[in-house]
Design a protein around this motif. Structure first.
Motif, short mmCIF file in Angstrom:
data_model
loop_
_atom_site.label_atom_id
_atom_site.label_comp_id
_atom_site.label_asym_id
_atom_site.label_seq_id
_atom_site.Cartn_x
_atom_site.Cartn_y
_atom_site.Cartn_z
N ALA A 158 -6.70 32.00 -25.36
CA ALA A 158 -6.15 30.95 -26.17
C ALA A 158 -6.93 30.85 -27.67
CB ALA A 158 -6.19 29.54 -25.77
N MET A 159 -8.29 31.06 -27.57
CA MET A 159 -9.00 30.98 -28.88
C MET A 159 -8.44 32.27 -29.76
SD MET A 159 -12.96 31.87 -29.94
CE MET A 159 -12.59 33.55 -29.58
N MET A 160 -8.15 33.31 -29.28
CA MET A 160 -7.77 34.30 -30.27
C MET A 160 -6.28 34.20 -30.77
SD MET A 160 -9.28 37.84 -28.78
CE MET A 160 -10.86 38.06 -28.17
N ARG A 183 -9.40 43.96 -31.29
CA ARG A 183 -10.01 43.79 -30.11
C ARG A 183 -9.15 42.64 -29.77
NH1 ARG A 183 -14.79 45.30 -32.63
NH2 ARG A 183 -15.68 47.28 -31.88
N TYR A 184 -8.33 42.37 -29.90
CA TYR A 184 -7.23 41.19 -29.74
C TYR A 184 -6.86 41.03 -28.19
CZ TYR A 184 -3.72 37.56 -30.30
OH TYR A 184 -2.92 36.35 -30.38
N VAL A 231 -9.35 44.41 -41.80
CA VAL A 231 -9.59 44.42 -40.47
C VAL A 231 -10.51 43.30 -39.97
CG1 VAL A 231 -10.07 45.81 -38.20
CG2 VAL A 231 -8.88 47.09 -40.24
N ALA A 232 -10.18 42.54 -39.04
CA ALA A 232 -11.05 41.43 -38.65
C ALA A 232 -11.07 41.51 -37.35
CB ALA A 232 -10.45 40.18 -39.25
N ASP A 233 -12.37 41.24 -36.58
CA ASP A 233 -12.53 41.13 -35.35
C ASP A 233 -11.72 39.79 -34.76
OD1 ASP A 233 -14.26 42.12 -32.76
OD2 ASP A 233 -13.97 39.89 -32.58
N ALA A 234 -11.09 40.02 -33.69
CA ALA A 234 -10.26 38.69 -33.32
C ALA A 234 -11.01 37.75 -32.74
CB ALA A 234 -9.38 39.14 -32.15
N GLY A 235 -12.07 37.77 -32.26
CA GLY A 235 -12.99 36.77 -31.73
C GLY A 235 -13.52 35.75 -32.53
N LEU A 236 -14.73 35.08 -31.67
CA LEU A 236 -15.26 33.71 -32.32
C LEU A 236 -15.70 34.36 -33.63
CD1 LEU A 236 -15.92 30.96 -31.85
CD2 LEU A 236 -17.90 31.63 -30.63
N GLY A 237 -15.62 33.54 -34.73
CA GLY A 237 -16.18 33.86 -36.16
C GLY A 237 -15.38 34.30 -37.02
N THR A 238 -14.19 34.81 -36.80
CA THR A 238 -13.29 35.40 -37.44
C THR A 238 -12.82 34.59 -38.62
OG1 THR A 238 -11.82 37.37 -37.46
CG2 THR A 238 -10.96 35.52 -36.25
#
Ligand SMILES: Nc1ncnc2c1ncn2[C@@H]1O[C@H](COP(=O)(O)OP(=O)(O)OP(=O)(O)O)[C@@H](O)[C@H]1O
Ligand SMILES: C[C@H](N)[C@H](N)CCCCCC(=O)O
Ligand SMILES: [Mg+2]
Length: 230
Positions: free
Chosen positions: A190-192, A184-185, A152-159
């Motif tokens: 667009a980044m996600m 949290r997608y 499981v990974a966060d969808a946001g910046l840094g993933t």
């Protein structure tokens, strides 16, 4: 009797959403008519009272997935109050993790359910016990139980960085990664959407589901999900 199949759920770190996503996975399997349960070796950061346990990871999964209170009895082997890594919690509170206890409890879960989802503690690198008598890392347990895993990974910046490092570490430790779930997608971001693409390219592991904030169901076919267990 150890008839059931298992799957391990780890994440790129603590608080990323292992419990949240696991609850939706177990819920999906149960709603499809499967016998599905949950197991976690070491839970830290929760009061040892019955009420506290109920608010912990196992209680949350049981509530969401519709597992009866009576069934949650042996779904966590070690509970610590301090919100620190289990190895440190055990140094402060006693009752260090024993591999034999975890293996027996997991096997009991396999005898009870056809599909057992085992949640890790923290990310993939997590000491469960580190004292003069024994050193036990989370990955030792996954390997001993012969489990494949989801990340499981966060969808946001840094993933991109966090996910690629996690998957690479697991591959080098011989832990098969069956899929990645982005939590949290937001498909409007667009980044996600690009994160999803880049994570798949760089890990060569499919993103099998994306879970939105406050999502109450995971969008993946129950048969596909069940097929990940081994
Ligand atoms: N998709 C989501 N929508 C809303 N809230 C979420 C979502 N995912 C996680 N959360 C919330 O974020 C917090 C951390 O998630 P969770 O407890 O699942 O993390 P974890 O990886 O299991 O952490 P730990 O390492 O402590 O086991 C919780 O309060 C959870 O309810
Ligand atoms: C208390 C917390 N919620 C987890 N259960 C334990 C997280 C351990 C993280 C260890 C680390 O990577 O530094
Ligand atoms: Mg959790």
């Amino acid at each position: 009797m150890t008839d059931g199949k298992g799957l391990f759920v780890t994440a790129t770190g603590t608080d990323v959403g292992k419990t949240y996503v696991t609850a939706l996975i177990v819920k999906k399997l149960r709603e499809a008519g499967h016998s599905a349960g949950y197991y976690k070796a070491a839970l830290s950061g929760v009061a040892k009272t019955a009420a506290g346990f109920r608010t912990g990871d196992a209680g949350y999964v049981a509530d969401v997935a519709g597992i009866a209170q009576e069934e949650t009895g042996n779904s966590v082997s070690y509970v610590y109050e301090k919100a620190v890594s289990p190895h440190l919690a055990a140094k402060l509170e006693g009752n260090p993790v024993k591999m034999a206890v975890v293996m027996a409890a997991y096997k009991q879960a396999l005898s009870r359910y056809d599909y057992v989802t085992m949640e890790g503690s923290g990310g993939i690198v997590c000491p469960l016990r580190y004292d003069d008598d024994a050193q036990l890392l989370l990955e030792d347990v996954i390997t001993a139980l012969g489990l494949d895993a989801l990340v499981v990974a966060d969808a946001g910046l840094g993933t991109i960085n966090a996910t690629v490092l996690t998957v690479d570490y697991m591959k080098r430790r011989g832990i098969p990664v069956k899929g990645i779930i982005l939590n949290r997608y937001d498909a409007a971001d667009a980044m996600m959407r690009d994160n999803k693409k880049m994570v798949e390219i760089l890990t060569r592991v499919p993103v099998i589901a994306c879970v939105k904030k406050d999502e109450t169901a995971i969008v993946i076919d129950a048969a596909t999900l069940a097929g990940l267990y081994g």
